[in-house]
Design an enzyme around this catalytic site. Structure first.
Site, short mmCIF file in Angstrom:
data_model
loop_
_atom_site.label_atom_id
_atom_site.label_comp_id
_atom_site.label_asym_id
_atom_site.label_seq_id
_atom_site.Cartn_x
_atom_site.Cartn_y
_atom_site.Cartn_z
N ALA A 1 12.36 71.64 17.90
CA ALA A 1 12.37 71.19 16.60
C ALA A 1 11.21 71.86 15.71
O ALA A 1 10.92 71.44 14.63
CB ALA A 1 12.18 69.81 16.53
N ASN B 1 18.97 72.32 21.31
CA ASN B 1 18.96 73.41 20.34
C ASN B 1 17.94 74.48 20.70
O ASN B 1 18.13 75.50 20.47
CB ASN B 1 18.48 72.73 18.79
CG ASN B 1 17.92 73.69 18.10
OD1 ASN B 1 18.64 74.87 17.47
ND2 ASN B 1 16.51 74.01 17.97
N TYR C 1 22.13 87.67 26.73
CA TYR C 1 22.11 86.54 25.65
C TYR C 1 23.38 85.88 25.51
O TYR C 1 23.49 84.71 25.51
CB TYR C 1 21.38 86.96 24.23
CG TYR C 1 21.61 85.81 23.31
CD1 TYR C 1 20.68 84.79 23.26
CD2 TYR C 1 22.43 85.93 22.32
CE1 TYR C 1 20.54 83.81 22.47
CE2 TYR C 1 22.48 85.00 21.18
CZ TYR C 1 21.56 83.81 21.43
OH TYR C 1 21.63 82.79 20.54
N VAL D 1 21.64 83.36 11.28
CA VAL D 1 20.98 82.46 10.71
C VAL D 1 19.52 83.09 10.56
O VAL D 1 18.94 83.55 11.65
CB VAL D 1 20.86 81.25 11.58
CG1 VAL D 1 20.11 80.05 10.54
CG2 VAL D 1 22.05 80.74 11.89
#
Ligand code: NDP
Ligand code: 8X3
Length: 254
Positions: free
Chosen positions: A11, A88, A154, A187
């Site tokens: 976060a 996340n 990845y 992103v």
């Protein structure tokens, strides 16, 4: 706690930070995890100031099983009943052809993106099962749906997230606990700076010549999936920039 509790890993930056802001504005109580304590403390302060959000900072490394277990075991009573886990925290490290790959980088990606996600999930699930409700949101990637040159390990870690997302849904349907994957394309966050180990120029090139997603776009998707009615689950969501057709196909203006 009289508000739904969302635990967000990673976060302190990018998608996780944007999600924390969005969910704070919507009245959720937030458990904020990452390794950088100073950032998390400041984020918690600002979210409280701007939205009156209740935030609990938990600074630890998701790769370290003992730290994950200690953090969840030490949750104050009013924070224990986690409603949503957003898995996340994650990263890419390096980008080379498989025969030139840096094995230390591989270990970091595997340990964070797969094992960290598993440690968090396994540690929090008993709470959700006891409550007969919960929602796990796994942040996958377009890299878990397709591979691209030099993406090898990845892509493999995000393909593992894709498989785990499906498996968790099968195993947890009996409780019932919701399981959703949100899989973004490009992103602009700290992702490429981390992948290229601080080479800002190389990182910036990734987003040149097209309109990439921003963290807020993914936060919007996360807000959507966790706010469906109790009988509705979004299984798998792919969110891409319009200019990106596949992992390796981006239409860039000259
Ligand atoms: P950022 O680098 O901006 O954010 C990554 C977050 O993960 C940071 O908060 C970082 O915090 C945290 N993190 C990394 N390692 C650990 C760890 N071992 N323990 C705890 N926290 C950790 O990147 P994004 O926001 O882009 O990435 C978030 C997720 O989105 C990742 O899973 C990534 O794979 C995925 N994703 C990203 C895409 C993109 O194009 N950006 C596209 C598709 C998926 P700290 O360093 O303080 O620990
Ligand atoms: C990050 C998106 O395409 O760089 O997961 O792998 S990509």
């Amino acid at each position: 706690m009289n508000k739904p509790i969302v635990d967000i890993t990673g976060a302190s930056s990018g998608i996780g930070l944007a999600t924390a802001k969005r969910l704070a504005s919507e009245g959720y109580a937030l458990i904020l995890n990452a390794r950088r304590q100073d950032r998390l403390d400041e984020i918690a302060r600002v979210l409280h100031q701007e939205y009156g959000a209740q935030c609990l900072v938990q600074c630890f490394d998701v790769r370290v099983r003992a730290e994950v277990e200690k953090a969840i075991a030490s949750l104050p009573e009013e924070w224990r009943n986690i409603d949503v886990l957003v898995n996340n925290a994650g990263l890419a490290m390096g980008m080379s052809s498989i025969e030139e790959g840096n094995i230390d980088d591989w270990e970091v990606m595997i340990d964070t993106n797969i094992k960290g996600l598993l440690y968090m999930t396994r540690t929090i699930l008993p709470i959700m099962i006891a409550n007969n409700k919960g929602h796990i949101v796994n942040i996958g990637s377009i890299a878990g749906k397709e591979t691209y040159p030099n993406g090898n390990v990845y892509c493999a870690t995000k393909t593992a997230v894709d498989a785990l997302n499906k498996s968790m849904r099968i195993d947890l349907v009996k409780y019932p606990i919701k399981v959703t994957a949100v899989n973004p394309g490009a992103v602009e966050t700290e992702f490429s700076v981390v992948r290229f180990k601080g080479d800002i120029e190389r990182a910036n090139k990734v987003y040149e010549g097209f309109e990439n997603l921003i963290g807020e776009d993914v936060a919007d998707a996360i807000s959507y999936v966790i706010s469906r009615p109790p009988h509705v689950n979004i299984n798998d969501l792919i969110i891409m920039p319009v200019a990106q057709a596949q992992a390796g196909i981006i239409h860039r203006k000259a």
